[in-house]
Write an enzyme that holds these catalytic residues in place. Structure first.
Site, PDB file in Angstrom:
ATOM      1  N   GLY A 104       0.845  -1.194   0.000  1.00 52.75           N
ATOM      2  CA  GLY A 104       0.000   0.000   0.000  1.00 52.75           C
ATOM      3  C   GLY A 104       0.875   1.236   0.000  1.00 52.75           C
TER       4      GLY A 104
ATOM      5  CD  GLN B  45       3.457   5.748   2.808  1.00 54.59           C
ATOM      6  OE1 GLN B  45       2.485   5.228   2.272  1.00 54.59           O
ATOM      7  NE2 GLN B  45       4.406   5.035   3.408  1.00 54.59           N
TER       8      GLN B  45
ATOM      9  CB  CYS C 204       5.224   2.121   7.703  1.00 52.94           C
ATOM     10  SG  CYS C 204       4.758   3.621   6.817  1.00 52.94           S
ATOM     11  CG  LEU C 205       6.817   1.019   1.718  1.00 60.09           C
ATOM     12  CD1 LEU C 205       6.159   1.331   0.386  1.00 60.09           C
ATOM     13  CD2 LEU C 205       7.992   0.062   1.542  1.00 60.09           C
TER      14      LEU C 205
ATOM     15  CG  HIS D 101      -0.555   1.206   7.480  1.00 60.27           C
ATOM     16  ND1 HIS D 101       0.444   0.791   8.334  1.00 60.27           N
ATOM     17  CD2 HIS D 101       0.074   1.968   6.527  1.00 60.27           C
ATOM     18  CE1 HIS D 101       1.601   1.301   7.928  1.00 60.27           C
ATOM     19  NE2 HIS D 101       1.409   2.002   6.839  1.00 60.27           N
ATOM     20  CD  GLU D 102      -1.321   2.326   2.898  1.00 60.51           C
ATOM     21  OE1 GLU D 102      -0.802   3.455   2.888  1.00 60.51           O
ATOM     22  OE2 GLU D 102      -0.650   1.285   3.016  1.00 60.51           O
TER      23      GLU D 102
ATOM     24  CG  HIS E 260       0.386   6.818   5.680  1.00 60.25           C
ATOM     25  ND1 HIS E 260       1.559   7.231   6.274  1.00 60.25           N
ATOM     26  CD2 HIS E 260       0.541   5.495   5.424  1.00 60.25           C
ATOM     27  CE1 HIS E 260       2.391   6.195   6.374  1.00 60.25           C
ATOM     28  NE2 HIS E 260       1.800   5.127   5.867  1.00 60.25           N
TER      29      HIS E 260
HETATM   30  O1  GNR Z   1       4.092  -2.607   2.596  1.00 65.17           O
HETATM   31  C1  GNR Z   1       3.459  -2.449   3.641  1.00 65.17           C
HETATM   32  N1  GNR Z   1       3.171  -3.512   4.410  1.00 65.17           N
HETATM   33  C2  GNR Z   1       2.292  -3.455   5.492  1.00 65.17           C
HETATM   34  C3  GNR Z   1       2.281  -4.535   6.362  1.00 65.17           C
HETATM   35  C4  GNR Z   1       1.420  -4.539   7.428  1.00 65.17           C
HETATM   36  C5  GNR Z   1       0.563  -3.482   7.628  1.00 65.17           C
HETATM   37  C6  GNR Z   1       0.568  -2.404   6.780  1.00 65.17           C
HETATM   38  C7  GNR Z   1       1.433  -2.386   5.709  1.00 65.17           C
HETATM   39  S1  GNR Z   1       1.427  -1.036   4.620  1.00 65.17           S
HETATM   40  C8  GNR Z   1       3.072  -1.089   4.066  1.00 65.17           C
HETATM   41  C9  GNR Z   1       3.307  -0.041   2.997  1.00 65.17           C
HETATM   42  C10 GNR Z   1       3.078   1.337   3.599  1.00 65.17           C
HETATM   43  O2  GNR Z   1       3.874   1.895   4.306  1.00 65.17           O
HETATM   44  N2  GNR Z   1       1.949   1.906   3.340  1.00 65.17           N
HETATM   45  O3  GNR Z   1       1.652   3.102   3.881  1.00 65.17           O
HETATM   46 NI    NI Z   2       2.737   3.195   5.726  1.00 69.35          NI
END
Ligand code: GNR
Ligand code: NI
Length: 174
Positions: free
Chosen positions: A46, A51, A94-95, A136-137, A140
């Site tokens: 995601g 980001q 999270c990236l 999670h997204e 952000h």
């Molecule tokens: O790649 C991602 N893996 C992930 C694993 C568990 C819960 C959420 C994520 S999202 C993350 C990519 C990211 O930072 N998206 O904002």
């Molecule tokens: Ni993230």
């Protein structure tokens, strides 16, 4: 298409509350294409526009397994209209918080209204990894990272290590 640089914590831009999109037009679709390519390259499941430094309410996701066909999803102006009382823990990464993984509890199921790639209104009934990832997204979009759900002690430890590795990276690039 283009691979865009991904911001990492503690970059203050990640704390921005992103603004609603006015129109799903070709310029926005280009952003979504670039975000998807950036996400695949990372790789991640995601990515929110902030980001890559763009404060718009736009998310791309692809939860397909490695051997399956790609299944890109695009969310513009997503809104959570319902979440389950039942929660589920998931080991999140999270990236923008590279190399740290911690358990976060979120509602196990959620319903989301959004506009798709073509600007059409859609509703997603999410559970499992889909529910975790979309929440999670959407965090952000509010300037919230998964580490904001951890104790202050854990969060500060992670932020300190991220700051340290950024300094080290910078010194190697002199
Ligand atoms: O790649 C991602 N893996 C992930 C694993 C568990 C819960 C959420 C994520 S999202 C993350 C990519 C990211 O930072 N998206 O904002
Ligand atoms: Ni993230």
């Amino acid at each position: 298409m283009a691979i865009l640089p991904i911001l990492t914590a503690p970059d203050p831009r990640l704390k921005t509350v992103s603004a609603p999109v006015e129109a799903v037009d070709d310029a926005l679709r280009k952003l979504m294409d670039d975000m998807l390519e950036t996400m695949y390259d990372a790789p991640g499941i995601g990515l929110a526009a902030i980001q890559v430094g763009v404060p718009k309410r736009v998310i791309v996701m692809d939860l397909a397994k490695e051997d399956d066909e790609p299944a890109p999803m695009y969310f513009v102006n997503p809104e959570i209209t319902w979440t389950s009382d039942e929660t589920e823990p998931y080991e999140e990464g999270c990236l923008s918080v590279p190399e740290f993984y911690e358990e976060v509890k979120r509602p196990a199921k959620a319903r989301i209204d959004y506009l798709d790639y073509h600007g059409e209104k859609q509703t997603l009934e999410a559970e499992g990894l889909t529910a975790t990832c979309i929440q999670h997204e959407m965090d952000h979009l509010e300037g919230i990272l998964f580490i904001d759900h951890l104790s202050r002690l854990k969060r500060n430890m992670i932020l300190k290590k991220l700051t340290k590795s950024k300094k080290l990276d910078a010194s190697h690039n002199l």
